[in-house]
Structure formats: structure tokens, C-alpha cells
Design a protein around this motif. Structure first.
Motif, PDB file in Angstrom:
ATOM      1  N   GLN A  52     105.608  95.781  -1.677  1.00 60.01           N
ATOM      2  CA  GLN A  52     105.225  96.873  -0.775  1.00 60.01           C
ATOM      3  C   GLN A  52     106.090  98.104  -0.993  1.00 60.01           C
ATOM      4  O   GLN A  52     105.612  99.246  -0.986  1.00 60.01           O
ATOM      5  CB  GLN A  52     105.329  96.392   0.679  1.00 60.01           C
ATOM      6  CG  GLN A  52     104.820  97.396   1.700  1.00 60.01           C
ATOM      7  CD  GLN A  52     103.346  97.709   1.523  1.00 60.01           C
ATOM      8  OE1 GLN A  52     102.551  96.804   1.261  1.00 60.01           O
ATOM      9  NE2 GLN A  52     102.985  98.975   1.645  1.00 60.01           N
ATOM     10  N   THR A  53     107.412  97.861  -1.195  1.00 63.35           N
ATOM     11  CA  THR A  53     108.321  98.982  -1.471  1.00 63.35           C
ATOM     12  C   THR A  53     107.916  99.694  -2.763  1.00 63.35           C
ATOM     13  O   THR A  53     107.908 100.929  -2.846  1.00 63.35           O
ATOM     14  CB  THR A  53     109.761  98.466  -1.580  1.00 63.35           C
ATOM     15  OG1 THR A  53     110.125  97.809  -0.358  1.00 63.35           O
ATOM     16  CG2 THR A  53     110.726  99.614  -1.839  1.00 63.35           C
ATOM     17  N   LEU A  54     107.581  98.875  -3.766  1.00 63.61           N
ATOM     18  CA  LEU A  54     107.172  99.458  -5.044  1.00 63.61           C
ATOM     19  C   LEU A  54     105.872 100.246  -4.892  1.00 63.61           C
ATOM     20  O   LEU A  54     105.721 101.331  -5.462  1.00 63.61           O
ATOM     21  CB  LEU A  54     106.996  98.333  -6.067  1.00 63.61           C
ATOM     22  CG  LEU A  54     106.807  98.756  -7.532  1.00 63.61           C
ATOM     23  CD1 LEU A  54     108.030  99.526  -8.028  1.00 63.61           C
ATOM     24  CD2 LEU A  54     106.586  97.524  -8.410  1.00 63.61           C
ATOM     25  N   LEU A  55     104.924  99.716  -4.080  1.00 65.57           N
ATOM     26  CA  LEU A  55     103.668 100.419  -3.841  1.00 65.57           C
ATOM     27  C   LEU A  55     103.919 101.752  -3.141  1.00 65.57           C
ATOM     28  O   LEU A  55     103.341 102.791  -3.514  1.00 65.57           O
ATOM     29  CB  LEU A  55     102.729  99.540  -3.021  1.00 65.57           C
ATOM     30  CG  LEU A  55     101.388 100.160  -2.628  1.00 65.57           C
ATOM     31  CD1 LEU A  55     100.583 100.529  -3.883  1.00 65.57           C
ATOM     32  CD2 LEU A  55     100.587  99.211  -1.749  1.00 65.57           C
ATOM     33  N   PHE A 109      98.282  98.137 -12.736  1.00 63.56           N
ATOM     34  CA  PHE A 109      98.817  97.251 -13.770  1.00 63.56           C
ATOM     35  C   PHE A 109     100.300  96.967 -13.570  1.00 63.56           C
ATOM     36  O   PHE A 109     100.767  95.855 -13.839  1.00 63.56           O
ATOM     37  CB  PHE A 109      98.576  97.858 -15.155  1.00 63.56           C
ATOM     38  CG  PHE A 109      97.159  97.710 -15.632  1.00 63.56           C
ATOM     39  CD1 PHE A 109      96.682  96.475 -16.006  1.00 63.56           C
ATOM     40  CD2 PHE A 109      96.295  98.796 -15.683  1.00 63.56           C
ATOM     41  CE1 PHE A 109      95.368  96.319 -16.448  1.00 63.56           C
ATOM     42  CE2 PHE A 109      94.988  98.645 -16.107  1.00 63.56           C
ATOM     43  CZ  PHE A 109      94.513  97.402 -16.492  1.00 63.56           C
ATOM     44  N   VAL A 110     101.069  97.949 -13.074  1.00 60.71           N
ATOM     45  CA  VAL A 110     102.501  97.704 -12.828  1.00 60.71           C
ATOM     46  C   VAL A 110     102.677  96.688 -11.708  1.00 60.71           C
ATOM     47  O   VAL A 110     103.477  95.732 -11.814  1.00 60.71           O
ATOM     48  CB  VAL A 110     103.214  99.027 -12.500  1.00 60.71           C
ATOM     49  CG1 VAL A 110     104.623  98.768 -11.987  1.00 60.71           C
ATOM     50  CG2 VAL A 110     103.292  99.911 -13.736  1.00 60.71           C
ATOM     51  N   LEU A 111     101.950  96.856 -10.614  1.00 59.57           N
ATOM     52  CA  LEU A 111     102.067  95.919  -9.486  1.00 59.57           C
ATOM     53  C   LEU A 111     101.603  94.525  -9.878  1.00 59.57           C
ATOM     54  O   LEU A 111     102.211  93.525  -9.489  1.00 59.57           O
ATOM     55  CB  LEU A 111     101.258  96.441  -8.299  1.00 59.57           C
ATOM     56  CG  LEU A 111     101.824  97.710  -7.626  1.00 59.57           C
ATOM     57  CD1 LEU A 111     100.871  98.218  -6.559  1.00 59.57           C
ATOM     58  CD2 LEU A 111     103.197  97.436  -7.019  1.00 59.57           C
ATOM     59  N   ARG A 112     100.524  94.474 -10.652  1.00 55.25           N
ATOM     60  CA  ARG A 112     100.071  93.165 -11.126  1.00 55.25           C
ATOM     61  C   ARG A 112     101.113  92.530 -12.041  1.00 55.25           C
ATOM     62  O   ARG A 112     101.352  91.318 -11.981  1.00 55.25           O
ATOM     63  CB  ARG A 112      98.749  93.338 -11.886  1.00 55.25           C
ATOM     64  CG  ARG A 112      97.564  93.626 -11.004  1.00 55.25           C
ATOM     65  CD  ARG A 112      97.111  92.431 -10.246  1.00 55.25           C
ATOM     66  NE  ARG A 112      96.625  91.384 -11.128  1.00 55.25           N
ATOM     67  CZ  ARG A 112      96.325  90.150 -10.729  1.00 55.25           C
ATOM     68  NH1 ARG A 112      96.501  89.816  -9.456  1.00 55.25           N
ATOM     69  NH2 ARG A 112      95.875  89.250 -11.584  1.00 55.25           N
ATOM     70  N   GLY A 113     101.753  93.346 -12.861  1.00 52.25           N
ATOM     71  CA  GLY A 113     102.786  92.811 -13.732  1.00 52.25           C
ATOM     72  C   GLY A 113     103.985  92.306 -12.960  1.00 52.25           C
ATOM     73  O   GLY A 113     104.537  91.232 -13.263  1.00 52.25           O
ATOM     74  N   VAL A 114     104.387  93.081 -11.948  1.00 56.08           N
ATOM     75  CA  VAL A 114     105.511  92.638 -11.112  1.00 56.08           C
ATOM     76  C   VAL A 114     105.163  91.349 -10.380  1.00 56.08           C
ATOM     77  O   VAL A 114     105.983  90.411 -10.286  1.00 56.08           O
ATOM     78  CB  VAL A 114     105.884  93.758 -10.115  1.00 56.08           C
ATOM     79  CG1 VAL A 114     106.881  93.247  -9.071  1.00 56.08           C
ATOM     80  CG2 VAL A 114     106.477  94.949 -10.853  1.00 56.08           C
ATOM     81  N   GLU A 115     103.936  91.296  -9.857  1.00 55.85           N
ATOM     82  CA  GLU A 115     103.515  90.095  -9.128  1.00 55.85           C
ATOM     83  C   GLU A 115     103.526  88.869 -10.033  1.00 55.85           C
ATOM     84  O   GLU A 115     104.001  87.783  -9.636  1.00 55.85           O
ATOM     85  CB  GLU A 115     102.117  90.324  -8.565  1.00 55.85           C
ATOM     86  CG  GLU A 115     101.584  89.164  -7.746  1.00 55.85           C
ATOM     87  CD  GLU A 115     100.184  89.434  -7.205  1.00 55.85           C
ATOM     88  OE1 GLU A 115      99.608  88.507  -6.607  1.00 55.85           O
ATOM     89  OE2 GLU A 115      99.677  90.557  -7.400  1.00 55.85           O
TER      90      GLU A 115
END
Length: 494
Positions: free
Chosen positions: A166-169, A27-33
Motif C-alpha cells: 500500500q505504501t508503494l502504491l 508490473f512493479v506492484l505485481r513484481g513486489v507481490e
């Protein structure tokens, strides 16, 4: 294979953490995207506004041409100029979908992306997107003086955004892995304490199974394990008290067996007493019968024999009748016909019946009774007080007195019958209600007493939910106090 509960709990915690981190990362990555996408759209929309303003400015300040001709003549120059303004690669298309200019190096060829579908969509005065690798192609309407004159295509690089994602992942993976390992170790240590508490609970249960009862809760915690420990402790106390109660019941049962054995002995003694008491009058009768057989012509002997045989026969008959009544009360619990009885009138009636016998012995009977109602079998009530009055007459002194008194207290009717007779010695007070017990056997035989009257009276009183006690003597004579449940005025039927 046995797996310890602390390892099971730790693995379960690890799975929960992995699931939580996975969902959170997603959910965080989707939100950032989505946030980056929104920012990119806003950024490109601003550049489209700038492009439209610059194209309109060029159109109005130059030689007036048709929009299509304007795009064909000025498209290449405008694309290069707009690329300088926006810092992006710009491609312009006319209203027919033909490329009229681009800031990209080289001519269109096979290596260029196919944007025909997005272009057709943008020619309908709409915004279209098309992603190609690390590039985003943004196609927006190019407005003319009156209507749409073409399409502007902006090429935006997604490399920085994807690098950030990618860095966040990677950060989520490394941080999540560290948190997972640390949580697993912490959870293992915590569950080790819980497992130790469960072990103590298990040991306490085994101790209780071996009848080694615990004296305190095995675990003191403010959670479910603490409540379970309290429950095991209370269970241990209950089991211990139940076992103690069972032992007490066993002890009482043993006492009951001993009492039954004593009762059996008393029964044998009872039968012996009956035989002895029956033998005495029968011996007297037999003796007179033998004398009559020897001297049947002696008138004086015949007269004495008739009187003695009649007296002993009456005594024997009374004894048999009372034995049968006593046996019926103790063995068969016969049904009595209870009814509402007025105490004052019934006692006066009983005293009236016994008045003749009392006057024959020179005795006076007085009453001090209050009106009251009780629920009792009438015949039993008469039998009780006739027996007591008969005893008061038999064991009284010449010119003596008998007094009956009643009072109401504590929801009961209390009746006292007192005489001025010979009294009851202290050593005999505890035995007078036993069958065949008499205080003075010579006096009893002279008066016709069988020793069964008081035993029968006590049984009748108890069958009617009453009580009878021998009062302490304050002088000459004996006094008995009886009580029966009082029927109140509200309970008396109209």
C-alpha cells in the motif's frame, strides 16, 4: 470549437504518461507481490523443516509409540513447543486429519477458518496455501519414521507485506501525479515552441499564396519541422522560378507574335517581289509582241523579238520553277528519298555536267575532294551543287577559276566551293539567302539570275541536316562552306 495544436499535443502526452505510469505501477506492484510471496514461501519452508526435525527428535528420544498414538499424546505439547521455536502460531493434525494440538488460544469454534480442503490436499504429501484476511495458512506434510504421520499448519501474518504494498502504491500515485503535472507543463511549453514553428510555416505558405516568395527557410530546426521548412523554401523557389519561366514564355510568345507579324509583312513583300520580277520579263515580251503587230514584215525585228522572247520566257520559266520548289520546301516539307551517297564521285559527276558551260565562259574547274559517305537525298545534293556551280559561273570573270575542296573533321564532311568572280559586297552578305535578293540587278538580268537560287540551296541543305555559310573573303570572288553528317565505315552497309 477550435482547440490549439499545442493543447492537443499536451493532452495526448498526458494520456501517454498516465498509461505508462499505470502499466509501470501494475508490473512493479505485481513484481513486489511475487517477490514477497517467494520470500514468504522460503521462510515458511525453512520453518517446516525445523518442525519436522523437532518432531522426529521427540519421536525417537521418547517412548516408542505408533505414529498415530504419538500424535494424539504429544500433539498439544509439541504445538506449543514448536510455536516457541518458530514464533508462529502452530497447529498439528494427525494422519486422519484430526487436530491434535495448537498454540492458538481457545478451542476450535465457528470463528476459526475452515481449512478442510487445504488439509485434504496436504495429507497427500503436498504443500497447501490458504489466505484468510491478513493471515496466510501454510499447511505442509509432517514426516514420520517411515511415512507421513500428519500435517503441520503455520499461520503467517500478511499485514506487514500488504502495508508495504500500500505504501508503494501511494508512492506511485503521488510521484506519478507530480511527474504527470510537471511533464504536462514541460510538454505544453515545448509544444508551444513547435506550435510557434508551425505558425511560421503557415504564414510562409500564405505569403507564397500571395506571390510574396520567401528568401530563406522560415524555421531552422534539425527535425521534421526543419525539413518541412526547407521543403517550403525550395517549393517557394521553384514556384518563383516557374512563374519567372512563365513570364519568359509569355515574353517569347509575344516575340513570336511580333515575328509572325513581321513574317506576314515579309510574305506581302515576297508576293510583291514575285509580281515585280514576273512583270519585268512579261513587259519585255509584251513590248516585242506590240512591235511585231506594228512591223510584222521587218525580218531584223522578227529575229531580235524571237531571241528576246525566248530568253525572257526561259528566265520566266526558271523563276516559276524555283518559286514552286521554294514554296514546296517551306510550306509542305515534301518527303525526300535519302540514301547513302559517295561524296567524291558525286561531286566529280556534277562538275562534269557543268564543265561545258564553264568552258564556254573560259573558266577552269578544279577538285580536291576526299572519299566520304553521307546520308542524303541524291536529287537535293545535285540541285545544291549545280546551283552553287551555276552561280560561280555566272558571276565569275573571264578566264577565271572555280575550286571545290572537301575535308573530314568533327564527324562531318566539309565542302568548300570558291570562285574568282566579282565577289559579294560586305553590306549584302547577310541578305544573299533571302528570296529574290540579288547583289547587282543589272548583272543578274544579263545572266538570267532570279535571286532564288541561294534561298533554295539553303532550304535544301537544312532539310538534309546540313549547314551552309558564306566565308569571309580574303580577296576576289566568293566562297561557300557546306557541311553534312559523316557516315563512318562501321555504318556503311556491306
Amino acid at each position: 470549437m477550435r482547440v490549439s495544436i499545442k493543447l492537443k499535443f499536451s493532452l495526448f502526452l498526458a494520456l501517454l504518461l498516465i498509461l505508462a505510469l499505470s502499466v509501470l505501477s501494475y508490473f512493479v506492484l505485481r513484481g513486489v507481490e511475487r517477490n514477497q510471496q517467494g520470500q514468504t514461501e522460503s521462510y515458511l519452508a525453512q520453518h517446516v523443516t525445523t518442525v519436522n526435525l523437532r518432531v522426529k527428535q521427540t519421536y525417537y528420544t521418547g517412548v516408542r509409540l505408533e505414529p498415530q498414538a504419538f500424535m494424539q499424546q504429544r500433539g498439544r505439547a509439541l504445538a506449543a513447543e514448536l510455536a516457541g521455536y518458530t514464533g508462529l502460531e502452530v497447529t498439528l493434525y494427525d494422519s486422519q486429519g484430526q487436530q491434535v494440538g495448537t498454540s492458538a488460544q481457545g478451542e476450535p469454534g465457528p470463528g476459526r477458518p475452515d481449512v478442510s480442503a487445504a488439509l485434504d490436499y496436504a495429507l497427500n504429501n503436498k504443500v497447501a496455501y490458504q489466505s484468510e484476511g491478513d493471515k496466510l495458512l501454510y499447511l505442509a506434510p509432517l514426516q514420520g519414521p517411515e511415512e507421513q504421520m500428519g500435517v503441520v499448519q503455520l499461520q503467517y501474518s500478511l499485514q506487514d507485506a500488504r502495508s508495504f504494498q500500500q505504501t508503494l502504491l501511494n508512492l506511485f500515485l503521488t510521484t506519478g501525479g507530480a511527474v504527470l503535472v510537471l511533464s504536462f507543463i514541460t510538454g505544453y511549453l515545448y509544444f508551444n515552441r513547435a506550435a510557434a514553428a508551425i505558425g511560421r510555416l503557415k504564414k510562409s505558405a500564405e505569403d507564397i499564396r500571395r506571390a510574396d516568395y520567401i528568401s530563406a527557410p522560415p524555421v531552422k530546426r534539425k527535425d521534421e519541422l526543419g525539413e518541412l521548412a526547407e521543403g517550403i523554401y525550395f517549393m517557394s523557389r521553384e514556384i518563383e522560378s516557374s512563374i519567372a519561366a512563365k513570364d519568359e514564355e509569355r515574353r517569347k510568345l509575344q516575340l513570336a507574335v511580333e515575328k509572325l507579324q513581321a513574317l506576314e509583312q515579309q510574305q506581302k513583300q515576297y508576293i510583291g517581289n514575285i509580281s515585280h520580277e514576273f512583270k519585268t520579263p512579261l513587259t519585255s515580251i509584251k513590248a516585242y509582241v506590240d512591235l511585231l503587230n506594228m512591223y510584222d514584215d521587218d525580218p531584223e525585228l522578227l529575229h531580235d523579238a524571237k531571241l528576246s522572247i525566248a530568253k525572257e520566257t526561259d528566265r520566266l520559266y526558271e523563276m516559276v520553277e524555283k518559286v514552286l520548289q521554294l514554296t514546296a520546301l517551306e510550306k509542305y516539307d515534301f518527303e525526300s528519298q535519302a540514301e547513302l551517297l559517295e561524296v567524291e564521285g558525286m561531286l566529280r559527276d556534277i562538275c562534269g555536267r557543268m564543265k561545258g558551260k564553264a568552258e564556254r565562259y573560259g573558266l577552269t574547274v578544279s577538285l580536291d575532294v576526299k572519299p566520304a559517305h553521307i546520308w542524303i537525298d541524291k536529287e537535293s545534293f545535285m540541285h545544291i551543287f549545280i546551283n552553287l556551280l551555276d552561280n560561280a559561273i555566272k558571276y565569275n570573270v573571264p578566264q577565271g577559276s572555280i575550286h571545290l575542296r572537301s575535308e573530314l573533321r568533327d564527324g562531318r564532311v566539309w565542302i568548300t566551293i570558291r570562285d574568282s568572280g566579282i565577289g559579294i559586297p560586305e553590306e549584302s552578305r547577310d541578305k544573299i539567302f533571302e528570296p529574290f535578293y540579288t547583289v547587282n540587278r543589272d548583272r543578274s538580268r544579263a545572266s538570267g539570275g532570279t535571286g532564288l537560287g541561294l534561298s533554295l540551296v539553303r532550304n535544301l541543305v537544312e532539310k538534309q541536316n546540313g549547314t551552309i555559310v558564306l566565308l569571309e573573303s580574303s580577296g576576289e570572288g566568293a566562297a561557300f562552306e557546306l557541311s553534312f553528317p559523316l557516315v563512318t565505315a562501321k555504318q556503311v552497309p556491306l
